[in-house]
Design a protein around this motif. Structure first.
Motif, PDB file in Angstrom:
ATOM      1  N   GLY A 646       0.787  -1.231   0.000  1.00  0.00           N
ATOM      2  CA  GLY A 646       0.000   0.000   0.000  1.00  0.00           C
ATOM      3  C   GLY A 646       0.813   1.271   0.000  1.00  0.00           C
ATOM      4  N   LYS A 647       2.130   1.181  -0.131  1.00  0.00           N
ATOM      5  CA  LYS A 647       2.964   2.386  -0.063  1.00  0.00           C
ATOM      6  C   LYS A 647       2.812   3.256  -1.296  1.00  0.00           C
ATOM      7  CE  LYS A 647       7.700   3.852   0.951  1.00  0.00           C
ATOM      8  NZ  LYS A 647       9.084   3.415   1.261  1.00  0.00           N
ATOM      9  N   PHE A 648       2.600   2.637  -2.466  1.00  0.00           N
ATOM     10  CA  PHE A 648       2.451   3.384  -3.709  1.00  0.00           C
ATOM     11  C   PHE A 648       1.119   3.018  -4.346  1.00  0.00           C
ATOM     12  CE2 PHE A 648       6.983   2.629  -3.056  1.00  0.00           C
ATOM     13  CZ  PHE A 648       7.471   3.926  -3.088  1.00  0.00           C
ATOM     14  N   GLN A 649       0.470   4.012  -4.933  1.00  0.00           N
ATOM     15  CA  GLN A 649      -0.816   3.754  -5.557  1.00  0.00           C
ATOM     16  C   GLN A 649      -1.130   4.819  -6.606  1.00  0.00           C
ATOM     17  OE1 GLN A 649      -4.069   4.145  -2.838  1.00  0.00           O
ATOM     18  NE2 GLN A 649      -3.429   6.131  -2.118  1.00  0.00           N
ATOM     19  N   VAL A 650      -2.097   4.518  -7.443  1.00  0.00           N
ATOM     20  CA  VAL A 650      -2.570   5.459  -8.449  1.00  0.00           C
ATOM     21  C   VAL A 650      -4.051   5.196  -8.667  1.00  0.00           C
ATOM     22  CG1 VAL A 650      -2.045   3.964 -10.420  1.00  0.00           C
ATOM     23  CG2 VAL A 650      -2.066   6.444 -10.723  1.00  0.00           C
ATOM     24  N   PHE A 651      -4.799   6.216  -9.046  1.00  0.00           N
ATOM     25  CA  PHE A 651      -6.228   6.102  -9.292  1.00  0.00           C
ATOM     26  C   PHE A 651      -6.522   6.304 -10.774  1.00  0.00           C
ATOM     27  CE2 PHE A 651      -5.945   7.316  -4.849  1.00  0.00           C
ATOM     28  CZ  PHE A 651      -6.882   6.493  -4.246  1.00  0.00           C
ATOM     29  N   LEU A 652      -7.441   5.527 -11.313  1.00  0.00           N
ATOM     30  CA  LEU A 652      -7.896   5.663 -12.689  1.00  0.00           C
ATOM     31  C   LEU A 652      -9.399   5.883 -12.703  1.00  0.00           C
ATOM     32  CD1 LEU A 652      -6.094   2.595 -14.362  1.00  0.00           C
ATOM     33  CD2 LEU A 652      -5.140   4.824 -13.797  1.00  0.00           C
ATOM     34  N   SER A 653      -9.880   6.613 -13.695  1.00  0.00           N
ATOM     35  CA  SER A 653     -11.318   6.758 -13.926  1.00  0.00           C
ATOM     36  C   SER A 653     -11.757   5.788 -15.011  1.00  0.00           C
ATOM     37  CB  SER A 653     -11.664   8.188 -14.362  1.00  0.00           C
ATOM     38  OG  SER A 653     -11.486   9.088 -13.294  1.00  0.00           O
ATOM     39  N   VAL A 654     -12.888   5.145 -14.805  1.00  0.00           N
ATOM     40  CA  VAL A 654     -13.440   4.211 -15.786  1.00  0.00           C
ATOM     41  C   VAL A 654     -14.809   4.722 -16.226  1.00  0.00           C
ATOM     42  CG1 VAL A 654     -14.203   1.854 -16.237  1.00  0.00           C
ATOM     43  CG2 VAL A 654     -12.233   2.265 -14.756  1.00  0.00           C
ATOM     44  N   PHE A 655     -14.968   4.869 -17.537  1.00  0.00           N
ATOM     45  CA  PHE A 655     -16.244   5.288 -18.117  1.00  0.00           C
ATOM     46  C   PHE A 655     -16.781   4.127 -18.947  1.00  0.00           C
ATOM     47  CE2 PHE A 655     -13.921   9.187 -17.350  1.00  0.00           C
ATOM     48  CZ  PHE A 655     -14.892  10.053 -16.848  1.00  0.00           C
ATOM     49  N   VAL A 656     -17.927   3.583 -18.561  1.00  0.00           N
ATOM     50  CA  VAL A 656     -18.612   2.555 -19.355  1.00  0.00           C
ATOM     51  C   VAL A 656     -19.745   3.251 -20.097  1.00  0.00           C
ATOM     52  CG1 VAL A 656     -19.875   0.387 -19.329  1.00  0.00           C
ATOM     53  CG2 VAL A 656     -18.017   0.782 -17.685  1.00  0.00           C
ATOM     54  N   GLU A 657     -19.671   3.228 -21.442  1.00  0.00           N
ATOM     55  CA  GLU A 657     -20.578   4.024 -22.258  1.00  0.00           C
ATOM     56  C   GLU A 657     -21.924   3.341 -22.453  1.00  0.00           C
ATOM     57  OE1 GLU A 657     -18.282   4.313 -25.758  1.00  0.00           O
ATOM     58  OE2 GLU A 657     -16.724   5.603 -24.868  1.00  0.00           O
ATOM     59  N   GLU A 658     -22.956   4.174 -22.603  1.00  0.00           N
ATOM     60  CA  GLU A 658     -24.300   3.675 -22.944  1.00  0.00           C
ATOM     61  C   GLU A 658     -24.256   3.054 -24.329  1.00  0.00           C
ATOM     62  OE1 GLU A 658     -27.125   3.694 -21.335  1.00  0.00           O
ATOM     63  OE2 GLU A 658     -26.877   5.082 -19.647  1.00  0.00           O
ATOM     64  N   PRO A 659     -24.941   1.911 -24.565  1.00  0.00           N
ATOM     65  CA  PRO A 659     -24.987   1.342 -25.926  1.00  0.00           C
ATOM     66  C   PRO A 659     -25.740   2.264 -26.875  1.00  0.00           C
ATOM     67  CG  PRO A 659     -26.493   0.181 -24.456  1.00  0.00           C
ATOM     68  CD  PRO A 659     -25.692   1.096 -23.588  1.00  0.00           C
ATOM     69  N   TYR A 660     -25.256   2.368 -28.096  1.00  0.00           N
ATOM     70  CA  TYR A 660     -25.878   3.248 -29.083  1.00  0.00           C
ATOM     71  C   TYR A 660     -27.129   2.589 -29.651  1.00  0.00           C
ATOM     72  CZ  TYR A 660     -26.680   5.797 -33.406  1.00  0.00           C
ATOM     73  OH  TYR A 660     -27.245   6.516 -34.425  1.00  0.00           O
TER      74      TYR A 660
END
Length: 669
Positions: A646-660
């Motif tokens: 747990g000493k190093f970490q990073v955060f990512l954003s995830v976008f799941v798109e609506e089906p067209y």
């Protein structure tokens, strides 16, 4: 405001003695206090102050200066950098004049650098005296040909160095791209997050081998990708580096910290005070300067110090941490300023890279649980500062050493300035300075608070140079009471400001050129700190030496303790190691049920990519296992990637798109 050097020497004598304590380190060859400086002694002082002590040419420049000379390194480096203009012989034991000191001081600042700054005079060899007296300090005309004392020389150097570290360089950004480069805007490229696939949405036609240079935006620094294949608006790529993008690159300027991207330490979550802004945030760790930032972290099972809060306002970042049982600490970093002068060419390589970072730091720490002793290292986070419209960024990483034993409160502040200056053919000049250090300490025991800041100058993901500085304060209080006898109760306090630094401790473009461009030093410790106080009380009376066991009575009150040695229990910490988890993109775009392997570019030394841990904040939006993320339903969430400890970490954003869904009613043939 002009500084009247000749008229303030007596007023600043105490300051000069402090400064001489950290500048004079040449042993018996240094001039006696107040004595007239020889040329070699002056060059030793100047070289140490400005960091001119490394050189590339191994052959002595002067016939009368051998490698056995205690100041040889400084003399050799100053000649290589053009600070000394003598040829053949130096006459190192001759006395110097004020004029010689002034002219070499201006050359030490750098004539070329001065002419890149916002001053009203063009500096040349013909007007060094005029420049100094107009911009740094007035010196009486009759003084120029007088010999210079060590006391005056130290003051003169302090003014020149202070002026150099506070120069503001005019912004200049010139570049020539390689033939394959195409400029695009940040919104035109969407990286999938696996490190190999992306969408290009600007309608332009690209082909294999094209390099897309993505200009810096408010949210992200510049980056570049080299296209491997094209399928409609979908491409596969690999990250491009400086030599892929630029034939020539010149970046000069002084940049204040503005928009800052923060990667917080372990367990920290990010929330925006204005939820309406969430949709505009494309980087999970990006913080808008007009929004509040809050972080929380529960106490861990080991009961060690924990980060409880982090917020940013303008160019100030505040880190709060606590210690179970009543300890608290606040570290504030403000007035962050980066000055850089980089000249890079595809065929000539890195010609020069001058990198100066300055900031104000403040530590407020207290602890009240007197029966316990506790210490630890707290990684607080990393702040990334884009340098205007250029491809360069500065990255600040902050870790604090904290140690408490008994009841203690402390407030400490200072201004830290660090410089790494490389020039092809001259090597490295580097320096660090801790100005205006001040502290207030009350204790019945001991306390250590040492913030360490690492600053890196980078370009397109590559690192040009890095500087690490440890400052803060160490204060030790001991009590010795003879409850059943007739000896006095002794209270002893020793307090000092440490200062340690390293240039290019981690690998970078400079160290790839030569390992000589990697240096480190302990400037101040318990014995040599320029900011140091030692007090001894007996039965609440301040005395000059301990009288326990001597039978003497306390009669007089003095200001400071003498040379009697004392033993202290001081907190010892392992050397701080910085690192980060670097990912291909901090934003992942997926369609429902789509899977993607997250592109992890690197991890800190001692860790393996395969051992990383992945956690989805909202598993109903996406799941993640062993680095593979799977979209579950439309929505937005965050992923946390961390090392096993747990000493190093990073955060990512995830976008799941609506089906067209096509609701136009159009029927294809």
């Amino acid at each position: 405001m002009k500084r009247m050097l000749c008229r303030v020497i007596s007023v600043l004598l105490i300051l000069s003695l402090f400064l001489s304590g950290c500048s004079k380190n040449k042993g018996d060859k240094a001039a006696d206090e107040g004595g007239q400086l020889t040329k070699e002694e002056w060059i030793g002082l100047l070289g140490d102050k400005f960091g001119y002590n490394l050189y590339e040419n191994e052959e002595p420049f002067f016939s009368d200066v051998s490698v056995d000379n205690v100041h040889f390194d400084n003399i050799q480096a100053c000649k290589e950098w053009g600070i000394l203009i003598e040829e053949g012989a130096l006459e190192p034991e001759s006395k110097i004049t004020w004029q010689y000191a002034v002219e070499t001081s201006v050359r030490a600042i750098g004539i070329e650098k001065l002419n890149l700054s916002n001053i009203d005079i063009e500096v040349s060899e013909n007007n060094l005296k005029e420049f100094f007296t107009t911009n740094i300090g007035e010196i009486a005309q009759e003084t120029w040909n007088m010999e210079l004392s060590e006391t005056d020389g130290i003051l003169l150097l302090a003014h020149a160095y202070d002026y150099a570290m506070n120069l503001t360089l005019a912004e200049r950004y010139e570049r020539t791209y390689t033939e394959a480069v195409k400029e695009v805007k940040a919104e035109d490229v969407v990286l999938k997050g696996d490190g190999v696939t992306a969408s290009v949405t600007n309608g332009e036609n690209y082909q294999e081998g094209d390099i897309l240079y993505v200009e810096p935006s408010q949210d992200n620094p510049a980056y570049a990708i080299k296209i491997d294949s094209v399928d409609g608006d979908k491409v596969t790529y690999q990250l491009a580096e400086m030599e892929d993008v630029f034939k020539e690159l010149h970046v000069t300027g002084t940049f204040e910290a503005g928009n800052i991207s923060i990667e917080p330490a372990e367990g920290v979550t990010i929330s925006m005070s204005n939820q309406n802004q969430a949709a505009s945030i494309t980087n999970a760790s990006y913080i808008s300067t007009d929004a509040a930032l809050n972080h929380t972290l529960d106490q861990n099972e080991d009961g060690v110090m924990l980060l409880t809060g982090l917020n940013m306002q303008g160019d100030t970042v505040n880190f709060d941490a606590n210690l179970p049982g009543g300890g608290t600490v606040n570290v504030s970093v403000s007035s962050i300023k980066v000055t850089t002068d980089v000249d890079y060419g595809l065929f000539k390589g890195l010609k020069k890279a001058d990198f100066t970072v300055s900031m104000n730091d403040q530590v407020v720490a207290s602890y009240s649980k007197s029966e316990e002793r506790s210490s630890g290292q707290i990684p607080l986070g990393t702040a990334t500062i884009p340098l205007g419209p250029t491809p360069l960024t500065a990255e600040l990483s902050l870790v604090v050493n904290l140690g408490f034993d008994g009841e203690a409160t402390l407030t400490y502040s200072s201004t830290v300035v660090a410089n790494a200056n490389y020039r092809q053919g001259c090597g490295l000049a580097s320096s660090v300075n801790n100005q205006n250090a001040a502290c207030d300490f009350h204790a019945k025991a001991t306390i250590t608070a040492e913030p360490t800041v690492k600053a890196e100058l980078g370009c397109l993901g590559g690192k040009i140079a890095n500087v690490k500085v440890t400052s803060g304060v160490v204060a030790v209080a001991t009590i010795d009471a003879d409850l059943l006898g007739d000896e006095p109760t002794c209270i002893d306090i020793l307090m000092w400001v440490p200062l340690r630094w390293a240039i290019n401790e981690d690998g970078c473009i400079m160290t790839a050129i030569s390992d000589k461009l990697r240096v480190s030093s302990v400037v101040w410790d318990a014995n040599s700190s320029a900011v140091k106080q030692h007090f001894h009380w007996e039965d609440l009376v301040l005395v000059d030496a301990c009288t326990r066991g001597t039978g003497e009575e306390v009669e007089t009150e003095v200001v400071e303790e003498g040379d009697q040695p004392y033993e202290y229990t001081v907190f010892e910490f392992e050397e701080i190691v910085f690192g980060s988890i670097r990912v291909a993109s901090q934003v992942i775009h997926l369609s429902e049920e789509e899977t993607l392997r997250i592109g992890v570019l690197s991890v800190p030394g001692g860790y393996d990519i395969g051992s990383l841990r992945y956690v989805a904040e909202d598993p109903s939006v996406c799941s993640v296992s062993d680095g593979v993320v799977t979209a579950q339903k439309p929505g937005t969430t965050q992923l946390q990637i961390s090392t096993p400890d747990g000493k190093f970490q990073v955060f990512l954003s995830v976008f799941v798109e609506e089906p067209y869904e096509d609701t136009s009613g159009f029927q294809s043939l």
